[in-house]
Motif scaffolding. Structure first.
Motif, PDB file in Angstrom:
ATOM      1  N   ASP B   1       0.702  -1.159   0.008  1.00 19.71           N
ATOM      2  CA  ASP B   1       0.009   0.136  -0.145  1.00 19.71           C
ATOM      3  C   ASP B   1       0.974   1.097   0.144  1.00 19.71           C
ATOM      4  N   ALA B   2       0.405   2.256  -0.882  1.00 20.28           N
ATOM      5  CA  ALA B   2       1.247   3.418  -0.690  1.00 20.28           C
ATOM      6  C   ALA B   2       1.042   4.382   0.573  1.00 20.28           C
ATOM      7  N   GLY B   3       2.222   4.759   0.877  1.00 14.13           N
ATOM      8  CA  GLY B   3       1.931   5.725   2.197  1.00 14.13           C
ATOM      9  C   GLY B   3       1.753   6.998   1.814  1.00 14.13           C
ATOM     10  N   VAL B   4       1.838   7.966   2.906  1.00 11.89           N
ATOM     11  CA  VAL B   4       2.035   9.345   2.493  1.00 11.89           C
ATOM     12  C   VAL B   4       3.039   9.745   1.510  1.00 11.89           C
ATOM     13  N   ILE B   5       2.693  10.383   0.313  1.00  6.56           N
ATOM     14  CA  ILE B   5       3.668  10.846  -0.768  1.00  6.56           C
ATOM     15  C   ILE B   5       3.867  12.459  -0.639  1.00  6.56           C
ATOM     16  N   GLN B   6       4.976  12.868  -0.498  1.00  8.82           N
ATOM     17  CA  GLN B   6       5.560  14.106  -0.426  1.00  8.82           C
ATOM     18  C   GLN B   6       6.356  14.513  -1.616  1.00  8.82           C
ATOM     19  N   VAL B  89      12.740  20.732   7.513  1.00  5.34           N
ATOM     20  CA  VAL B  89      12.157  19.943   6.969  1.00  5.34           C
ATOM     21  C   VAL B  89      10.707  19.997   7.211  1.00  5.34           C
ATOM     22  N   TYR B  90       9.930  19.651   6.230  1.00  5.12           N
ATOM     23  CA  TYR B  90       8.550  19.890   6.239  1.00  5.12           C
ATOM     24  C   TYR B  90       7.744  18.424   6.129  1.00  5.12           C
ATOM     25  N   PHE B  91       7.038  17.976   7.052  1.00  3.47           N
ATOM     26  CA  PHE B  91       6.438  16.616   6.948  1.00  3.47           C
ATOM     27  C   PHE B  91       4.877  16.956   6.783  1.00  3.47           C
ATOM     28  N   CYS B  92       4.289  15.911   5.948  1.00  2.00           N
ATOM     29  CA  CYS B  92       2.867  15.775   5.985  1.00  2.00           C
ATOM     30  C   CYS B  92       2.586  14.261   6.667  1.00  2.00           C
ATOM     31  N   ALA B  93       1.292  14.205   7.470  1.00  6.14           N
ATOM     32  CA  ALA B  93       0.854  13.010   7.928  1.00  6.14           C
ATOM     33  C   ALA B  93      -0.442  13.090   7.565  1.00  6.14           C
ATOM     34  N   LEU B  98      -9.747  12.471  12.771  1.00  3.53           N
ATOM     35  CA  LEU B  98      -9.042  13.150  13.786  1.00  3.53           C
ATOM     36  C   LEU B  98      -9.320  12.533  15.225  1.00  3.53           C
ATOM     37  N   GLY B  99      -7.793  12.343  15.699  1.00  6.66           N
ATOM     38  CA  GLY B  99      -7.699  12.034  16.939  1.00  6.66           C
ATOM     39  C   GLY B  99      -7.527  10.479  16.776  1.00  6.66           C
ATOM     40  N   ASP B 100      -7.605   9.796  15.565  1.00  7.63           N
ATOM     41  CA  ASP B 100      -7.125   8.440  15.403  1.00  7.63           C
ATOM     42  C   ASP B 100      -5.645   8.382  15.462  1.00  7.63           C
ATOM     43  N   GLN B 101      -5.171   7.311  15.955  1.00  8.35           N
ATOM     44  CA  GLN B 101      -3.519   7.091  15.966  1.00  8.35           C
ATOM     45  C   GLN B 101      -3.329   6.055  15.603  1.00  8.35           C
ATOM     46  N   PRO B 102      -1.993   5.581  14.875  1.00  8.65           N
ATOM     47  CA  PRO B 102      -1.189   6.529  14.789  1.00  8.65           C
ATOM     48  C   PRO B 102      -1.336   7.359  13.436  1.00  8.65           C
ATOM     49  N   GLN B 103      -0.674   8.660  13.615  1.00  4.61           N
ATOM     50  CA  GLN B 103      -0.670   9.307  12.159  1.00  4.61           C
ATOM     51  C   GLN B 103       0.613   8.527  11.455  1.00  4.61           C
ATOM     52  N   HIS B 104       0.270   8.723  10.053  1.00  6.23           N
ATOM     53  CA  HIS B 104       1.330   8.123   9.092  1.00  6.23           C
ATOM     54  C   HIS B 104       2.068   9.245   8.357  1.00  6.23           C
ATOM     55  N   PHE B 105       3.517   9.192   8.448  1.00  6.32           N
ATOM     56  CA  PHE B 105       4.207  10.470   7.962  1.00  6.32           C
ATOM     57  C   PHE B 105       4.725  10.219   6.567  1.00  6.32           C
ATOM     58  N   GLY B 106       5.053  11.072   5.743  1.00  8.44           N
ATOM     59  CA  GLY B 106       5.752  10.943   4.556  1.00  8.44           C
ATOM     60  C   GLY B 106       7.028  11.149   4.904  1.00  8.44           C
ATOM     61  N   ASP B 107       7.775  11.070   3.923  1.00 10.44           N
ATOM     62  CA  ASP B 107       9.383  11.113   4.218  1.00 10.44           C
ATOM     63  C   ASP B 107       9.889  12.582   4.213  1.00 10.44           C
ATOM     64  N   GLY B 108       8.901  13.671   3.734  1.00 12.96           N
ATOM     65  CA  GLY B 108       9.276  14.891   4.149  1.00 12.96           C
ATOM     66  C   GLY B 108       9.873  15.684   2.811  1.00 12.96           C
ATOM     67  N   THR B 109       9.836  17.049   3.191  1.00 19.20           N
ATOM     68  CA  THR B 109      10.494  17.820   2.047  1.00 19.20           C
ATOM     69  C   THR B 109      11.801  18.601   2.721  1.00 19.20           C
ATOM     70  N   ARG B 110      12.937  18.520   2.370  1.00 16.63           N
ATOM     71  CA  ARG B 110      13.934  19.266   2.741  1.00 16.63           C
ATOM     72  C   ARG B 110      13.890  20.713   2.190  1.00 16.63           C
ATOM     73  N   LEU B 111      13.455  21.798   2.792  1.00 23.42           N
ATOM     74  CA  LEU B 111      13.630  22.921   2.182  1.00 23.42           C
ATOM     75  C   LEU B 111      14.877  23.876   2.572  1.00 23.42           C
ATOM     76  N   SER B 112      15.718  24.486   1.579  1.00 20.79           N
ATOM     77  CA  SER B 112      16.529  25.334   1.832  1.00 20.79           C
ATOM     78  C   SER B 112      16.585  26.576   1.254  1.00 20.79           C
ATOM     79  N   ILE B 113      16.412  27.426   1.870  1.00 14.70           N
ATOM     80  CA  ILE B 113      16.160  29.032   1.409  1.00 14.70           C
ATOM     81  C   ILE B 113      17.491  29.638   1.557  1.00 14.70           C
ATOM     82  N   LEU B 114      18.026  30.085   0.289  1.00 22.12           N
ATOM     83  CA  LEU B 114      19.459  30.729   0.417  1.00 22.12           C
ATOM     84  C   LEU B 114      19.359  32.117   0.476  1.00 22.12           C
TER      85      LEU B 114
END
Lengths: 110, 114
Positions: B1-6, B89-93, B98-114
């Motif tokens: 099954d696909a997880g959370v995709i970021q 790093v920004y994560f989506c889950a 609402l209130g159901d656990q656990p939350q399932h996380f994506g692998d995140g987006t690493r954001l760098s602002i120069l």
């Protein structure tokens, strides 16, 4: 104001020994607690949880203990393995979204 | 099954540019959460949705941040204009409800602002 605190930023343990990660909380309305494990460049993954009606939950090598009067929970890993090296987050909820601690980096040394 | 995709997994951009982070929750999950992870503040909740409706955005740091969920399978987090202090790093889950656990996380987006 941190509602969930993990006071040890890092912990080193020898392979085969016990790892104990600690977590304290301040909000007495929290009634469900979780531990997440995070490897570099990955998202946190759920490890184990405990409801406030219990004081212990076990899953294989992982056991979580809850002391409600002290508002304290701990995660025990026995025996520790090199693959357990990761950042561990404690989280709590109670009719609210999850509140996370800042994490403890566990290093298991072979 | 696909997880959370970021997407993207990594984003490097110059200060002042608009940044859009994307998230596809697990199919069937009705609740979606955006988190930001920094060394100083750990994992902090920015905003969450239930059935595509924003429920609480009190964690959004500034008006430069906005989030939408146009349908059950897609959400965006936008920063306009971006600043170096937004680097994190920004994560989506997601979770069933609402209130159901656990939350399932994506692998995140690493954001760098120069």
């Amino acid at each position: 104001d941190q509602q969930v605190k993990q006071n040890s930023p890092s912990l080193s343990v020898q392979e085969g020994r016990i790892s104990i990660l600690n977590c304290d909380y301040t909000n007495s309305m929290f009634d469900y607690f979780l531990w997440y494990k995070k490897y570099p460049a990955e998202g946190p993954t759920f490890l184990i949880s405990i409801s406030s009606i219990k004081d212990k939950n076990e899953d294989g090598r992982f056991t979580v203990f809850l002391n409600k009067s002290a508002k304290h929970l701990s995660l025990h890993i026995v025996p520790s393995q090199p693959g357990d090296s990761a950042v561990y987050f404690c989280a709590a909820s109670g009719n609210t979204p999850l509140v996370f601690g800042k994490g403890t980096r566990l290093s298991v040394i072979a | 099954d696909a997880g959370v995709i970021q997407s993207p997994r990594h984003e490097v951009t110059e200060m002042g540019q608009e940044v859009t982070l994307r998230c596809k929750p697990i199919s069937g999950h009705n609740s979606l959460f955006w988190y930001r992870q920094t060394m100083m503040r750990g994992l902090e909740l920015l905003i969450y949705f239930n059935n595509n409706v924003p429920i609480d955005d009190s964690g959004m740091p500034e008006d430069r941040f906005s989030a939408k969920m146009p349908n059950a399978s897609f959400s965006t987090l936008k920063i306009q204009p971006s600043e170096p202090r937004d680097s994190a790093v920004y994560f989506c889950a997601s979770s069933f409800n609402l209130g159901d656990q656990p939350q399932h996380f994506g692998d995140g987006t690493r954001l760098s602002i120069l």
